[in-house]
Write a protein that holds these residues in place. Structure first.
Motif, PDB file in Angstrom:
ATOM      1  N   GLU A 110      76.996 123.886 -13.663  1.00 28.68           N
ATOM      2  CA  GLU A 110      77.129 122.561 -13.057  1.00 28.68           C
ATOM      3  C   GLU A 110      75.873 121.726 -13.267  1.00 28.68           C
ATOM      4  OE1 GLU A 110      78.106 123.130  -8.994  1.00 28.68           O
ATOM      5  OE2 GLU A 110      80.146 123.866  -9.372  1.00 28.68           O
ATOM      6  N   LYS A 111      74.747 122.395 -13.330  1.00 24.53           N
ATOM      7  CA  LYS A 111      73.474 121.691 -13.518  1.00 24.53           C
ATOM      8  C   LYS A 111      73.084 121.585 -14.992  1.00 24.53           C
ATOM      9  CE  LYS A 111      71.720 122.770  -8.933  1.00 24.53           C
ATOM     10  NZ  LYS A 111      71.788 121.353  -8.484  1.00 24.53           N
ATOM     11  N   LYS A 112      74.063 121.801 -15.898  1.00 23.78           N
ATOM     12  CA  LYS A 112      73.902 121.575 -17.344  1.00 23.78           C
ATOM     13  C   LYS A 112      72.925 122.543 -18.012  1.00 23.78           C
ATOM     14  CE  LYS A 112      76.584 118.030 -16.711  1.00 23.78           C
ATOM     15  NZ  LYS A 112      78.027 118.105 -17.073  1.00 23.78           N
ATOM     16  N   TYR A 113      72.785 123.741 -17.483  1.00 21.72           N
ATOM     17  CA  TYR A 113      71.955 124.754 -18.120  1.00 21.72           C
ATOM     18  C   TYR A 113      72.753 125.506 -19.180  1.00 21.72           C
ATOM     19  CZ  TYR A 113      67.945 124.415 -14.965  1.00 21.72           C
ATOM     20  OH  TYR A 113      66.833 123.989 -14.294  1.00 21.72           O
ATOM     21  N   LYS A 114      72.082 125.878 -20.240  1.00 25.55           N
ATOM     22  CA  LYS A 114      72.675 126.767 -21.225  1.00 25.55           C
ATOM     23  C   LYS A 114      72.331 128.188 -20.825  1.00 25.55           C
ATOM     24  CE  LYS A 114      73.173 127.532 -26.188  1.00 25.55           C
ATOM     25  NZ  LYS A 114      72.762 127.097 -27.550  1.00 25.55           N
ATOM     26  N   ILE A 115      73.351 129.035 -20.725  1.00 25.36           N
ATOM     27  CA  ILE A 115      73.190 130.344 -20.084  1.00 25.36           C
ATOM     28  C   ILE A 115      73.334 131.457 -21.105  1.00 25.36           C
ATOM     29  CG2 ILE A 115      74.104 131.886 -18.299  1.00 25.36           C
ATOM     30  CD1 ILE A 115      75.165 129.319 -16.919  1.00 25.36           C
ATOM     31  N   PHE A 116      72.438 132.438 -20.999  1.00 20.48           N
ATOM     32  CA  PHE A 116      72.497 133.672 -21.793  1.00 20.48           C
ATOM     33  C   PHE A 116      72.454 134.842 -20.815  1.00 20.48           C
ATOM     34  CE2 PHE A 116      70.264 130.363 -24.101  1.00 20.48           C
ATOM     35  CZ  PHE A 116      70.945 130.310 -25.305  1.00 20.48           C
ATOM     36  N   GLN A 117      73.386 135.761 -20.973  1.00 18.43           N
ATOM     37  CA  GLN A 117      73.496 136.867 -20.031  1.00 18.43           C
ATOM     38  C   GLN A 117      73.484 138.190 -20.774  1.00 18.43           C
ATOM     39  OE1 GLN A 117      76.998 136.762 -17.590  1.00 18.43           O
ATOM     40  NE2 GLN A 117      76.502 138.658 -16.492  1.00 18.43           N
ATOM     41  N   GLU A 118      72.769 139.130 -20.207  1.00 16.97           N
ATOM     42  CA  GLU A 118      72.743 140.494 -20.729  1.00 16.97           C
ATOM     43  C   GLU A 118      72.768 141.446 -19.552  1.00 16.97           C
ATOM     44  OE1 GLU A 118      69.281 142.941 -22.619  1.00 16.97           O
ATOM     45  OE2 GLU A 118      70.225 141.786 -24.234  1.00 16.97           O
ATOM     46  N   ASN A 119      73.938 142.065 -19.319  1.00 12.72           N
ATOM     47  CA  ASN A 119      74.137 142.974 -18.186  1.00 12.72           C
ATOM     48  C   ASN A 119      73.820 142.267 -16.878  1.00 12.72           C
ATOM     49  OD1 ASN A 119      74.903 145.027 -19.983  1.00 12.72           O
ATOM     50  ND2 ASN A 119      72.767 145.629 -20.303  1.00 12.72           N
ATOM     51  N   ASN A 120      72.774 142.726 -16.177  1.00 14.07           N
ATOM     52  CA  ASN A 120      72.483 142.189 -14.845  1.00 14.07           C
ATOM     53  C   ASN A 120      71.330 141.165 -14.854  1.00 14.07           C
ATOM     54  OD1 ASN A 120      70.525 144.019 -15.522  1.00 14.07           O
ATOM     55  ND2 ASN A 120      70.203 144.737 -13.407  1.00 14.07           N
ATOM     56  N   THR A 121      71.016 140.625 -16.002  1.00 14.45           N
ATOM     57  CA  THR A 121      69.947 139.632 -16.080  1.00 14.45           C
ATOM     58  C   THR A 121      70.443 138.375 -16.795  1.00 14.45           C
ATOM     59  OG1 THR A 121      67.697 139.212 -16.840  1.00 14.45           O
ATOM     60  CG2 THR A 121      69.045 140.591 -18.228  1.00 14.45           C
ATOM     61  N   ILE A 162      76.628 137.762  -9.742  1.00 16.14           N
ATOM     62  CA  ILE A 162      76.190 136.993 -10.885  1.00 16.14           C
ATOM     63  C   ILE A 162      77.089 135.779 -11.125  1.00 16.14           C
ATOM     64  CG2 ILE A 162      76.023 137.054 -13.398  1.00 16.14           C
ATOM     65  CD1 ILE A 162      73.680 138.341 -12.222  1.00 16.14           C
ATOM     66  N   ILE A 163      78.370 135.923 -10.927  1.00 13.90           N
ATOM     67  CA  ILE A 163      79.311 134.857 -11.291  1.00 13.90           C
ATOM     68  C   ILE A 163      79.047 133.554 -10.546  1.00 13.90           C
ATOM     69  CG2 ILE A 163      81.745 134.178 -11.239  1.00 13.90           C
ATOM     70  CD1 ILE A 163      82.489 137.037 -11.881  1.00 13.90           C
ATOM     71  N   PRO A 164      78.836 133.555  -9.202  1.00 13.57           N
ATOM     72  CA  PRO A 164      78.526 132.282  -8.532  1.00 13.57           C
ATOM     73  C   PRO A 164      77.265 131.623  -9.086  1.00 13.57           C
ATOM     74  CG  PRO A 164      79.115 133.953  -6.930  1.00 13.57           C
ATOM     75  CD  PRO A 164      78.955 134.659  -8.241  1.00 13.57           C
ATOM     76  N   ILE A 165      76.267 132.433  -9.438  1.00 14.96           N
ATOM     77  CA  ILE A 165      75.031 131.873  -9.983  1.00 14.96           C
ATOM     78  C   ILE A 165      75.300 131.184 -11.316  1.00 14.96           C
ATOM     79  CG2 ILE A 165      72.718 132.428 -10.811  1.00 14.96           C
ATOM     80  CD1 ILE A 165      72.698 134.775  -8.897  1.00 14.96           C
ATOM     81  N   ILE A 166      76.121 131.825 -12.154  1.00 17.44           N
ATOM     82  CA  ILE A 166      76.456 131.243 -13.456  1.00 17.44           C
ATOM     83  C   ILE A 166      77.168 129.912 -13.284  1.00 17.44           C
ATOM     84  CG2 ILE A 166      77.882 131.549 -15.520  1.00 17.44           C
ATOM     85  CD1 ILE A 166      77.302 134.535 -15.365  1.00 17.44           C
ATOM     86  N   ASN A 167      78.091 129.842 -12.340  1.00 15.93           N
ATOM     87  CA  ASN A 167      78.834 128.596 -12.117  1.00 15.93           C
ATOM     88  C   ASN A 167      77.913 127.468 -11.656  1.00 15.93           C
ATOM     89  OD1 ASN A 167      81.241 129.838 -12.835  1.00 15.93           O
ATOM     90  ND2 ASN A 167      81.700 130.467 -10.721  1.00 15.93           N
ATOM     91  N   ILE A 168      76.958 127.811 -10.776  1.00 19.22           N
ATOM     92  CA  ILE A 168      76.019 126.796 -10.278  1.00 19.22           C
ATOM     93  C   ILE A 168      75.139 126.278 -11.418  1.00 19.22           C
ATOM     94  CG2 ILE A 168      74.031 126.420  -8.773  1.00 19.22           C
ATOM     95  CD1 ILE A 168      75.317 128.436  -6.819  1.00 19.22           C
ATOM     96  N   LEU A 169      74.666 127.182 -12.270  1.00 17.85           N
ATOM     97  CA  LEU A 169      73.820 126.776 -13.392  1.00 17.85           C
ATOM     98  C   LEU A 169      74.583 125.913 -14.392  1.00 17.85           C
ATOM     99  CD1 LEU A 169      71.814 130.076 -14.048  1.00 17.85           C
ATOM    100  CD2 LEU A 169      70.990 127.981 -12.956  1.00 17.85           C
TER     101      LEU A 169
END
Length: 450
Positions: free
Chosen positions: A153-164, A144-151
């Motif tokens: 970088e592309k200026k996405y606002k991220i919300f995470q709950e467990n594995n989603t 999950i962590i690499p995906i979060i970093n990529i998002l």
């Protein structure tokens, strides 16, 4: 009995709610909104084509009963429908009110609801939820962590709950339509405020004269113009610049705002597209004319004769006056001028062309020496006060801002990591190809990070 009365009242309330909801559905129907907008546009066009706030004599001459313009448009019909002041008629204001109500209800029931729904965090926790997305992919197990970093970088606002993960960007694209609606409403309010509380006047004023802005005005029904306005306007000088071909290049008026004690409050030279503004009133330079001529006969006293605008087939401006040559007014000549440059035409008492004369040049006619000392120009003003202009500018600015915001794509991405796979999918409301390239880039970055 009490229960029966309560039931009757309850049924009445339910019936009223039903009728209210049905009425609201009609008002927020996009077809009604578009129809009202088109009707308002057509009426506004008629207000542009048909001259506004003119005299009765003007409409009777321009729109006679026979032949009627287009076979039906006569001065009677124009006055009956209020097309001579279309923007302040009750039925045009009613159209604006209905359109505004439809826009307000649409904003709250649709646009605002859509914005609230967009602000909710939506997590996809089951693989079948990705099947309804037009763009989705299944990858081998990823962290999950690499995906979060990529998002990020592309200026996405991220919300995470467990594995989603749920990520979004471009929320301004959803706010844009609301800003557009607000801009339209503010613009309409400004237009209505101006038509109800403003005033407009057309005036021709001789050079060297003074006038007050308190008479013969096209006042809005709620105008706050006071007859006790404690200042007036003095036309210090009016002049015209001519080009090399002898036609008018520009005309100017040197104006002073003075109080009742003749103290100068403001002085400014105006010309076309450069008005004078003072105390909420704007004075535009719109026209010019010849007010009068200063004449001398046989070295006597100089007297001033008014000059009138004359009709001619060439549609060019000419002015004329009649000059008496005898004290009993039994004989006289006609003086015709087309500008202030000084060349004038003389017609004798029989209407025949006699000669041409320039300012200051003596001319002997019928044994009488005639000299034109000066042509005095008159300047045409449009005097206007519109308290709604700041609202119109504000609304139009918001309208442009909202349109620009609406072009921002609102993109959403969902990610679900299971034991063996990582599901990724997304959707956008516009720029589909660009979004697809972005998703492919995210997938490529994930594969490279392994």
């Amino acid at each position: 009995m009490i229960t029966s009365n309560f039931a009757v009242k309850l049924n009445k309330v339910s019936f009223l709610k039903l009728k209210l909801w049905q009425t609201m559905r009609v008002i927020i129907d996009i077809r009604l909104t578009v129809s009202l907008l088109l009707l308002i546009a057509l009426v506004s066009i008629s207000g542009t084509l048909i001259e506004q706030e003119k005299s009765l004599e003007f409409y009777q001459k321009a729109y006679p009963d026979s032949p009627a313009l287009f076979g039906f448009l006569t001065w009677n019909l124009i006055l009956l429908l209020g097309l001579n002041h279309v923007y302040s008629t009750w039925w045009f204001l009613l159209l604006l009110a209905l359109f505004s109500l439809s826009l307000i209800l649409c904003t709250f029931t649709r646009q605002w609801s859509a914005l609230k729904a967009t602000n909710k965090w939506i997590f996809y926790k089951k693989p079948h939820q990705f099947q309804k997305l037009l763009l989705s992919s299944e990858l081998k197990a990823k962290k999950i962590i690499p995906i979060i970093n990529i998002l990020k970088e592309k200026k996405y606002k991220i919300f995470q709950e467990n594995n989603t993960i749920y990520a979004r960007k471009g929320i301004l694209g959803k706010i844009g339509p609301i800003v557009v609606h607000i801009g339209i409403l503010i613009t309409l309010c400004g237009a209505v405020l101006g038509s109800l509380t403003g005033f407009l006047e057309q005036k021709m004023v001789a050079s060297g004269s003074e006038f007050k802005i308190n008479s013969h005005l096209n006042l809005g029904p709620l105008s706050t113009l006071q007859s006790s306005r404690n200042w007036k306007v003095r036309v210090n000088r009016f002049w015209i610049d001519y080009n090399s071909k002898g036609s008018v290049d520009q005309f100017y008026s040197d104006l002073s705002i003075i109080n009742d004690d003749d103290e100068e409050l403001k002085k400014e030279t105006i010309y076309v597209n450069k008005p004078l503004r003072y105390d909420g009133v704007t004075i535009y330079q719109t026209d010019w004319g010849i007010s009068s001529a200063q004449i001398q006969i046989d070295n006597g006293n100089i007297f001033q004769l008014p000059m009138a605008s004359l009709e001619n087939n060439n549609q060019s401006k000419i002015w004329g006056t009649w000059i008496p040559l005898k004290n009993d007014l039994s004989k006289g000549i006609s003086l015709i001028a087309k500008d202030l440059q000084g060349t004038m035409i003389i017609y004798d008492e029989n209407g025949s062309l006699d000669s041409a004369v320039r300012i200051g040049m003596p001319l002997v006619i019928n044994g009488v020496e005639l000299k034109v000392h000066k042509l005095i120009g008159s300047t045409g003003f449009q005097i206007k006060a519109d308290p709604g202009i700041p609202l119109v500018y504000t609304g139009f600015g918001l309208l442009m801002l909202g349109v620009i915001m609406s072009y921002i794509s609102h993109s959403q991405i969902w990610i679900l990591q299971t034991n063996h796979t990582c599901l990724i999918g997304g959707k956008t409301n516009r720029s589909q190809i660009t979004f697809e390239k972005e998703i492919i880039g995210i997938i490529d970055s994930l594969e490279c990070s392994e």
